[in-house]
Design a protein around this motif. Structure first.
Motif, mmCIF file in Angstrom:
data_model
loop_
_atom_site.group_PDB
_atom_site.id
_atom_site.type_symbol
_atom_site.label_atom_id
_atom_site.label_comp_id
_atom_site.label_asym_id
_atom_site.label_seq_id
_atom_site.Cartn_x
_atom_site.Cartn_y
_atom_site.Cartn_z
ATOM 1 N N VAL A 277 5.289 -20.492 11.893
ATOM 2 C CA VAL A 277 5.363 -20.910 10.336
ATOM 3 C C VAL A 277 6.799 -19.670 9.840
ATOM 4 O O VAL A 277 7.373 -20.644 9.193
ATOM 5 N N VAL A 278 7.322 -18.536 10.735
ATOM 6 C CA VAL A 278 8.419 -18.171 10.527
ATOM 7 C C VAL A 278 9.914 -18.553 10.618
ATOM 8 O O VAL A 278 10.204 -19.049 9.546
ATOM 9 N N ALA A 279 9.047 -19.377 12.133
ATOM 10 C CA ALA A 279 10.276 -19.850 12.439
ATOM 11 C C ALA A 279 10.640 -21.124 10.998
ATOM 12 O O ALA A 279 11.779 -21.677 10.721
ATOM 13 N N ASP A 280 9.368 -22.315 11.195
ATOM 14 C CA ASP A 280 9.629 -23.270 10.106
ATOM 15 C C ASP A 280 10.309 -22.298 8.579
ATOM 16 O O ASP A 280 11.040 -23.326 7.751
ATOM 17 N N LEU A 281 9.367 -21.954 8.175
ATOM 18 C CA LEU A 281 9.969 -21.210 6.915
ATOM 19 C C LEU A 281 11.376 -20.417 6.274
ATOM 20 O O LEU A 281 12.388 -20.969 6.103
ATOM 21 N N ARG A 282 12.330 -20.702 7.363
ATOM 22 C CA ARG A 282 13.708 -19.502 8.290
ATOM 23 C C ARG A 282 14.285 -20.997 7.855
ATOM 24 O O ARG A 282 15.398 -21.242 6.893
ATOM 25 N N LEU A 283 13.933 -22.406 8.778
ATOM 26 C CA LEU A 283 14.631 -23.441 8.570
ATOM 27 C C LEU A 283 14.848 -23.935 6.647
ATOM 28 O O LEU A 283 15.374 -23.964 6.185
ATOM 29 N N SER A 284 13.623 -23.342 6.098
ATOM 30 C CA SER A 284 13.821 -24.174 5.037
ATOM 31 C C SER A 284 13.850 -22.900 4.118
ATOM 32 O O SER A 284 15.071 -23.942 3.119
ATOM 33 N N GLN A 285 13.981 -22.347 4.694
ATOM 34 C CA GLN A 285 14.948 -21.083 3.667
ATOM 35 C C GLN A 285 16.147 -21.197 3.219
ATOM 36 O O GLN A 285 16.564 -21.261 2.605
ATOM 37 N N ARG A 286 16.597 -21.498 4.392
ATOM 38 C CA ARG A 286 18.292 -21.688 4.543
ATOM 39 C C ARG A 286 18.483 -23.100 4.158
ATOM 40 O O ARG A 286 19.776 -22.994 3.537
ATOM 41 N N ASP A 287 17.888 -23.845 3.784
ATOM 42 C CA ASP A 287 18.369 -25.652 2.947
ATOM 43 C C ASP A 287 18.418 -24.909 1.586
ATOM 44 O O ASP A 287 19.453 -25.729 0.751
ATOM 45 N N SER A 288 17.029 -23.859 1.588
ATOM 46 C CA SER A 288 16.796 -23.549 -0.277
ATOM 47 C C SER A 288 18.297 -23.023 -0.168
ATOM 48 O O SER A 288 18.619 -22.729 -1.963
ATOM 49 N N LEU A 289 18.453 -22.618 0.538
ATOM 50 C CA LEU A 289 20.062 -21.513 0.045
ATOM 51 C C LEU A 289 21.018 -22.114 -0.351
ATOM 52 O O LEU A 289 22.272 -22.579 -0.897
ATOM 53 N N ALA A 290 21.070 -23.333 0.943
ATOM 54 C CA ALA A 290 22.104 -24.327 0.880
ATOM 55 C C ALA A 290 22.149 -25.183 -0.699
ATOM 56 O O ALA A 290 22.979 -24.892 -0.763
ATOM 57 N N LEU B 253 15.545 -13.854 0.239
ATOM 58 C CA LEU B 253 14.031 -14.497 0.424
ATOM 59 C C LEU B 253 13.737 -14.682 2.438
ATOM 60 O O LEU B 253 13.195 -14.176 2.817
ATOM 61 N N LEU B 254 15.558 -15.327 2.051
ATOM 62 C CA LEU B 254 15.423 -15.856 3.390
ATOM 63 C C LEU B 254 15.876 -14.525 4.335
ATOM 64 O O LEU B 254 15.352 -14.456 6.071
ATOM 65 N N ARG B 255 16.071 -13.118 4.226
ATOM 66 C CA ARG B 255 16.282 -12.268 5.322
ATOM 67 C C ARG B 255 14.823 -11.695 4.892
ATOM 68 O O ARG B 255 14.594 -10.752 6.201
ATOM 69 N N GLN B 256 14.253 -11.508 4.096
ATOM 70 C CA GLN B 256 12.601 -10.849 3.743
ATOM 71 C C GLN B 256 11.813 -11.968 5.370
ATOM 72 O O GLN B 256 11.144 -11.153 5.545
ATOM 73 N N VAL B 257 11.485 -13.344 4.596
ATOM 74 C CA VAL B 257 11.113 -13.978 6.152
ATOM 75 C C VAL B 257 12.352 -13.648 7.701
ATOM 76 O O VAL B 257 11.192 -13.942 8.328
ATOM 77 N N ASP C 50 9.661 -18.311 -6.532
ATOM 78 C CA ASP C 50 8.414 -16.856 -7.096
ATOM 79 C C ASP C 50 7.280 -18.394 -6.526
ATOM 80 O O ASP C 50 6.762 -17.764 -5.321
ATOM 81 N N ALA C 51 7.535 -19.493 -5.965
ATOM 82 C CA ALA C 51 7.002 -20.357 -5.507
ATOM 83 C C ALA C 51 6.748 -20.211 -3.787
ATOM 84 O O ALA C 51 6.208 -20.709 -2.783
ATOM 85 N N GLU C 52 8.288 -20.323 -3.735
ATOM 86 C CA GLU C 52 8.654 -20.145 -2.085
ATOM 87 C C GLU C 52 8.113 -18.799 -1.505
ATOM 88 O O GLU C 52 7.565 -19.095 -0.192
ATOM 89 N N ARG C 53 8.129 -17.649 -2.050
ATOM 90 C CA ARG C 53 7.239 -16.576 -1.993
ATOM 91 C C ARG C 53 6.090 -16.415 -1.657
ATOM 92 O O ARG C 53 5.178 -16.282 -0.844
ATOM 93 N N ALA C 54 5.158 -17.282 -2.461
ATOM 94 C CA ALA C 54 3.728 -17.480 -2.844
ATOM 95 C C ALA C 54 3.164 -18.712 -1.362
ATOM 96 O O ALA C 54 1.367 -18.828 -0.501
ATOM 97 N N ASP C 55 3.913 -19.574 -1.509
ATOM 98 C CA ASP C 55 4.100 -20.327 -0.005
ATOM 99 C C ASP C 55 3.747 -19.746 1.851
ATOM 100 O O ASP C 55 3.358 -20.184 2.166
ATOM 101 N N PHE C 56 4.818 -18.859 1.309
ATOM 102 C CA PHE C 56 4.748 -17.872 2.567
ATOM 103 C C PHE C 56 3.685 -17.642 2.960
ATOM 104 O O PHE C 56 3.033 -17.361 3.829
#
Length: 485
Positions: free
Chosen positions: A193-206, A228-232, A434-440
Motif C-alpha cells: 500500500v505504501v509503495a502504491d501510494l508513493r507512486l500516487s503521491q509522486r503523480d500528485s506532486l507532479a 504528504l509524499l514524505r509522510q507516506v 485531505d482526501a489523499e490522507r484519508a485514502d492512505f
C-alpha cells in the motif's frame, strides 16, 4: 532350609497375594456436572458450525508456504524438543518406579583381613584372620499397603501429564507459526500500500508543480504535496523493521538462526480470504481435545496417588532379605562344600514414633490434591472463556473487515474525484490533500483488517486446542529440535 522356607517364605507370599488394597483414596476422574457444561457455545456466530474440528486446520487457508512452515516447526522447534525430553524423563522415572515390585540387589565380592586385640581374641585362636566372600545379596519389599503401587500410579499420571503438555506445545507452536506468518503477510500488504501510494503521491506532486507553473496553484500547495509524499515514505522504514522482526520470530519458531533463515516461496497474498464454514464442535468435544485440560486431569491423578504413598507410611514395611554365596578363609577353600553360606530373613520396619510427621505429610498431600482439583476446574473454565472470546473476536473481525472494505472504496473514489476536480481547476488542493490522507489511512486500515480476520481464525483453532492430532500419524515428524544432535 526347608523349615525356613515353610515358616518365612510361604506366609509372606500368602500375605503378598492377599494384599489387594492400597493405602489412600482410589482415583476417579472428575466429571463436570451437566448444569455447568453448556450444550453449545452460546449465541451462534456466522461461519461457525458444529462438526469435527479439522486436525491440520492450517491447511484450510490453502497456503502451501504456511503448511511447509508448520511442518518444519513441528519437526525442529526447541520448545517441542524440550517438552519431548521432559516426557522421556517422566517415562524413564515411570520405569524406575515399576522396578519397586521386583527384588533389588546384586553380587558382592570382598576380602577381609582382621587383626584382633587381646580382648577380642578367643583362647587358642589366631590373632590375624583372613576371610574371602563372594555372594549374591537381595532384598524384596512386599507391597502389603500399596506404597509401591501408589508410587507407580503417581509416576504414570505424571508421564500422562507430560504427554498432554507436549501435545499442548505442538498445538501452540502451530498456532504461533500461523499467526507470525499472517502478521508477516499483513506487513507486506501494508508495504505494498505504501509503495502504491508513493507512486500516487509522486503523480500528485507532479500535478501540483504543473499547476504552480500555470499559476493556478500556490507554493504552499506544492509544499503540502511534498510533505504528504514524505509522510507516506516515512512509513516504509518502520514497516521494514516490523517485517524483519516477524521473519526472525518465524526463524526461532522453526529452530533456525535468524541470520541464516530464508522464507519459502509464497504466492502473492489474496486480496480477500474465501472463508469456508469452520467446524468447531461442541463444549464436550472441546474438553476432550484441549491438552491443558488433559494435563491438569493427570496432575490431579498424580496428586491423589501421592496421598496413598504418604498414607502407607502409617503401616509397617515388610521386606525379605537374603544372601547366598561362598565364605572361606582362603581362596583355595572357596570351592569346597563347606564354604557355602546363606540366609533368608524377614524384616519388619515400623516407624510408629514418626506418626505425627507422617500424618502431617498426608495432610499436605491432601491439600495439594485439593489444589490440583481446583486447578483442573479453573483450566476448564478458562478453556470455555478463551473459546467464547475467540468466537466473538472472529465475528468482530468479519464485521470490521466488511466496513473497512466499504470505507476504502469510498475514500479511494473521493481521492480520485478530488484530484480530478483540482486538475480541472474546479477545486482547491487542500481538499485533495485531505482526501489523499484519508485514502492512505483507509487502505492501510483495510490491510490490517484482513490480517485481523486471518488471526481471528487462528485464534479460534488455538482456543479449540487442535493441531496436535496430526502428530499421531507415523509419517509426521513432530519431535522438535530436529537440527540438534
Amino acid at each position: 532350609m526347608r523349615n525356613l522356607y515353610q515358616t518365612v517364605v510361604l506366609p509372606l507370599g500368602a500375605l503378598a497375594l492377599l494384599a489387594g488394597c492400597a493405602a489412600g483414596p482410589d482415583y476417579a476422574a472428575p466429571t463436570l456436572p451437566a448444569s455447568r457444561l453448556p450444550a453449545s457455545f452460546g449465541q451462534p456466530v456466522a461461519g461457525l458450525g458444529v462438526g469435527t474440528v479439522e486436525a491440520g486446520w492450517w491447511r484450510t487457508f490453502d497456503d502451501a508456504a504456511l503448511s511447509t512452515l508448520v511442518g518444519r516447526a513441528l519437526a525442529a522447534n526447541h520448545d517441542i524438543g524440550i517438552a519431548a525430553a521432559r516426557l522421556d524423563e517422566s517415562r524413564a522415572m515411570l520405569r524406575e518406579s515399576g522396578q519397586g515390585f521386583l527384588p533389588r540387589g546384586g553380587a558382592a565380592l570382598g576380602v577381609e583381613q582382621r587383626r584382633r586385640s587381646d580382648a577380642e581374641m578367643p583362647s587358642g585362636q589366631p590373632r590375624r584372620t583372613d576371610s574371602y566372600r563372594g555372594a549374591v545379596d537381595a532384598s524384596w519389599e512386599i507391597d502389603l499397603f500399596g506404597r509401591v503401587r501408589r508410587s507407580v500410579e503417581a509416576a504414570e499420571a505424571q508421564a500422562g501429564s507430560r504427554e498432554a503438555l507436549l501435545r499442548g506445545v505442538q498445538a501452540s507452536v502451530a498456532a504461533a507459526v500461523a499467526a507470525s506468518w499472517f502478521e508477516l503477510r499483513g506487513i507486506e500488504a501494508e508495504l505494498a500500500v505504501v509503495a502504491d501510494l508513493r507512486l500516487s503521491q509522486r503523480d500528485s506532486l507532479a500535478l501540483v508543480e504543473r499547476q504552480v507553473g500555470a499559476g493556478s496553484a500556490s507554493e504552499v500547495d506544492r509544499l503540502r504535496a511534498v510533505a504528504l509524499l514524505r509522510q507516506v515514505e516515512m512509513e516504509a522504514p518502520a514497516l521494514e523493521r516490523r517485517r524483519a522482526a516477524a521473519i526472525n520470530a518465524l526463524a526461532i519458531l522453526l529452530g533456525e538462526t535468524p541470520q541464516m533463515f530464508s522464507l519459502p516461496a509464497a504466492a502473492p497474498a489474496a486480496a480477500t480470504l474465501a472463508v469456508r464454514p469452520l467446524a468447531v464442535g461442541d463444549p464436550a468435544a472441546l474438553l476432550a481435545r484441549r491438552s491443558d485440560i488433559a494435563a491438569a486431569e493427570r496432575g490431579l491423578a498424580a496428586a491423589t496417588a501421592r496421598i496413598g504413598v504418604e498414607t502407607a507410611g502409617l503401616y509397617p514395611e515388610v521386606q525379605v532379605q537374603g544372601s547366598i554365596g561362598l565364605v572361606a578363609g582362603s581362596l583355595d577353600a572357596m570351592d569346597g562344600a563347606g564354604a557355602l553360606s546363606g540366609f533368608l530373613s524377614p524384616v519388619l520396619r515400623w516407624s510408629f514414633l514418626d506418626t505425627g510427621r507422617v500424618r502431617a505429610r498426608i495432610a499436605a498431600s491432601e491439600a495439594r490434591a485439593r489444589e490440583a482439583l481446583l486447578a483442573y476446574d479453573q483450566v476448564i473454565l478458562r478453556a470455555l472463556q478463551e473459546t467464547d472470546d475467540a468466537f466473538q473476536a472472529y465475528a468482530a473481525a468479519g464485521d470490521t473487515l466488511g466496513l473497512r472494505l466499504q470505507e476504502s472504496v469510498a475514500q479511494r473514489e473521493a481521492a480520485r474525484l478530488a484530484r480530478l476536480r483540482f486538475a480541472q481547476g474546479a477545486g482547491v488542493y487542500l481538499d485533495v490533500l485531505d482526501a489523499e490522507r484519508a485514502d492512505f489511512a483507509s487502505r492501510r486500515a483495510l490491510a490490517v483488517a484482513r490480517t485481523g480476520q486471518r488471526l481471528a481464525i487462528v485464534g479460534i483453532f488455538k482456543a479449540l486446542g487442535g493441531g496436535w492430532e496430526v502428530c499421531a500419524s507415523a509419517a509426521s515428524d513432530c519431535g522438535g529440535a530436529a537440527a540438534m544432535p
